[in-house]
Design a protein around this motif. Structure first.
Motif, PDB file in Angstrom:
ATOM      1  N   ASP A 189       0.704  -1.314   0.247  1.00 65.49           N
ATOM      2  CA  ASP A 189       0.047   0.047   0.203  1.00 65.49           C
ATOM      3  C   ASP A 189       0.706   1.413  -0.097  1.00 65.49           C
TER       4      ASP A 189
ATOM      5  N   VAL B 265       2.399   1.827  -3.475  1.00 66.66           N
ATOM      6  CA  VAL B 265       1.471   2.415  -4.425  1.00 66.66           C
ATOM      7  C   VAL B 265       1.160   3.574  -4.200  1.00 66.66           C
ATOM      8  N   THR B 266       0.745   4.154  -3.075  1.00 65.32           N
ATOM      9  CA  THR B 266       0.549   5.354  -2.712  1.00 65.32           C
ATOM     10  C   THR B 266       1.537   6.235  -3.089  1.00 65.32           C
TER      11      THR B 266
ATOM     12  N   GLU C  60       3.200   1.769 -10.067  1.00 65.20           N
ATOM     13  CA  GLU C  60       2.193   1.500 -10.860  1.00 65.20           C
ATOM     14  C   GLU C  60       1.924  -0.091 -10.993  1.00 65.20           C
TER      15      GLU C  60
ATOM     16  N   VAL D 150      -3.725  -4.068  -2.816  1.00 63.70           N
ATOM     17  CA  VAL D 150      -3.732  -3.033  -3.923  1.00 63.70           C
ATOM     18  C   VAL D 150      -5.065  -2.935  -4.577  1.00 63.70           C
TER      19      VAL D 150
ATOM     20  N   GLY E  83      -6.484  -3.497  -7.235  1.00 67.28           N
ATOM     21  CA  GLY E  83      -6.543  -3.060  -8.612  1.00 67.28           C
ATOM     22  C   GLY E  83      -5.950  -1.737  -8.805  1.00 67.28           C
ATOM     23  N   ARG E  84      -5.610  -1.204  -7.849  1.00 63.65           N
ATOM     24  CA  ARG E  84      -4.762   0.229  -7.948  1.00 63.65           C
ATOM     25  C   ARG E  84      -3.409   0.144  -8.608  1.00 63.65           C
ATOM     26  N   ALA E  85      -2.828  -1.007  -8.653  1.00 64.59           N
ATOM     27  CA  ALA E  85      -1.525  -1.274  -9.424  1.00 64.59           C
ATOM     28  C   ALA E  85      -1.600  -2.943  -9.845  1.00 64.59           C
TER      29      ALA E  85
ATOM     30  N   TYR F 155       1.326  12.318  -4.059  1.00 65.52           N
ATOM     31  CA  TYR F 155       0.228  11.247  -4.511  1.00 65.52           C
ATOM     32  C   TYR F 155      -1.093  11.328  -3.389  1.00 65.52           C
TER      33      TYR F 155
ATOM     34  N   GLU G  27      -5.059  10.048  -2.883  1.00 62.91           N
ATOM     35  CA  GLU G  27      -5.931   8.518  -2.917  1.00 62.91           C
ATOM     36  C   GLU G  27      -6.107   8.363  -4.511  1.00 62.91           C
ATOM     37  N   SER G  28      -6.205   9.098  -5.459  1.00 67.63           N
ATOM     38  CA  SER G  28      -6.702   9.037  -6.678  1.00 67.63           C
ATOM     39  C   SER G  28      -5.891   9.357  -7.718  1.00 67.63           C
ATOM     40  N   ARG G  29      -5.055  10.211  -7.474  1.00 63.22           N
ATOM     41  CA  ARG G  29      -4.253  10.629  -8.639  1.00 63.22           C
ATOM     42  C   ARG G  29      -3.005  11.397  -8.243  1.00 63.22           C
TER      43      ARG G  29
END
Length: 317
Positions: free
Chosen positions: A39, A42-43, A47, A77, A79-81, A309, A311-313
């Motif tokens: 986490d 990715v945060t 990617e 993750v 689906g975030r990466a 970074y 949470e979303s972009r």
């Protein structure tokens, strides 16, 4: 025009971390720590996460541990990466079984290492990769790391394997940038730099990105190098790559394996890491202090592009 417009799409994203495998103080697999580290990475800008590669101590983790790690990280993750599972051995049948287990555990792709120790000729290397790719439904990165396996995946072999529908790219640790450019220029394969000093150089000639050990420590800054290049700011990309060079050298070329240095630095930063497994030994105090000093100096003095970074972009600032 963005420099990324003519680049083939990166199947797992551009900025991939060769994630360490956290262990408890007693040496057991630390799945909670792996989820927290995943986490964090990715945060921080990754990617994709590559599990159970060289940095992930794949030679000393069991097949059951590898599958459990994929399940835990994929859940974390969400689906975030992308999650790419390292598989492969010097036994083709076992490699195919590991590939199926990774697919069942929730991996998005496979990193398949060249058969080691046996030193198969190139026709046998090709047959090995085809057998693994034929036996599963996941996209495959070929892992070309002859310094560890003893066998190169020759550029001509990679060119032949490019016709396989599930062979989508290469993690390139061959230190042959001419051979890499030859394949990049003649195929749509995604070439990922597997040696951090080549991250920008390979990207500039059409590579897909990197699979980085150093990204365990500085995911945002390494990602910013690619983002700056894609935005057309090649000077900022150059400065970012060069600024990271002292830490890259200490982590990857100091005489200690990257697994050892990454775990030492992550431990200093209060992130999940734990010990390495034998036959590796932990970094000594002097090496650990040097890593922390280089990290702190980089954070304090780097004046290039940074990424913040949410949470979303991500935004380049």
């Amino acid at each position: 025009m963005s420099s990324a417009t003519s680049r083939p799409p990166a199947p797992f994203g551009r900025a991939l971390c060769a994630m360490i495998t956290p262990f408890t103080d007693a040496g057991a697999l630390d799945l909670d720590g792996a989820q927290r580290l995943a986490d964090h990475l990715v945060t921080g800008g990754c990617e994709g996460l590559v599990l159970s590669g060289t940095t992930g101590e794949s030679p000393t983790t069991s097949d059951a541990e590898k599958a459990a790690l994929v399940r835990a990280v994929a859940d974390a993750v969400a689906g975030r990466a992308s999650v790419v599972a390292g598989v492969g051995s010097n036994d083709t049948r076992l490699s195919a079984e590991q590939a199926l287990a990774a697919e069942k555990a929730g991996a998005d792709g496979l990193l398949v290492v060249t058969p080691y120790y046996s030193k198969p000729p190139q026709d046998a290397v090709e047959a090995h990769f085809r057998a693994v790719a034929d036996g599963c439904g996941l996209p495959v990165l070929l892992y070309d790391i002859p310094g560890r396996t003893g066998t190169r995946i020759a550029p001509e072999t990679i060119l032949r394997l490019a016709d396989h529908p599930r062979v989508v790219g290469v993690k390139d640790c061959a230190y042959d940038i001419l051979g890499s450019q030859k394949v990049i220029s003649r195929t749509e394969l995604a070439y990922y730099a597997g040696c951090d000093e080549y991250n920008l150089a390979l990207y500039a000639v059409g590579g897909a990105g990197y699979v980085s050990t150093v990204s365990n420590a500085i995911p945002g800054q390494l990602r910013a190098v690619l983002d700056a290049f894609d935005a057309g700011d090649t000077e900022a990309a150059r400065r970012g790559q060069l600024a990271a060079t002292p830490l890259i050298e200490l982590m990857m070329a100091s005489g200690l394996p990257g697994t050892v240095t990454a775990k030492a630095l992550l431990g200093e930063l209060g992130l999940p890491a734990g010990p390495v497994r034998a036959p590796l030994l932990p970094a000594g105090r002097e090496a650990t202090d040097g890593l922390r000093t280089a990290y702190d100096e980089l954070r304090a003095t780097y004046d290039g592009p940074r990424i913040t970074y949410g949470e979303s972009r991500a935004t380049l600032g």
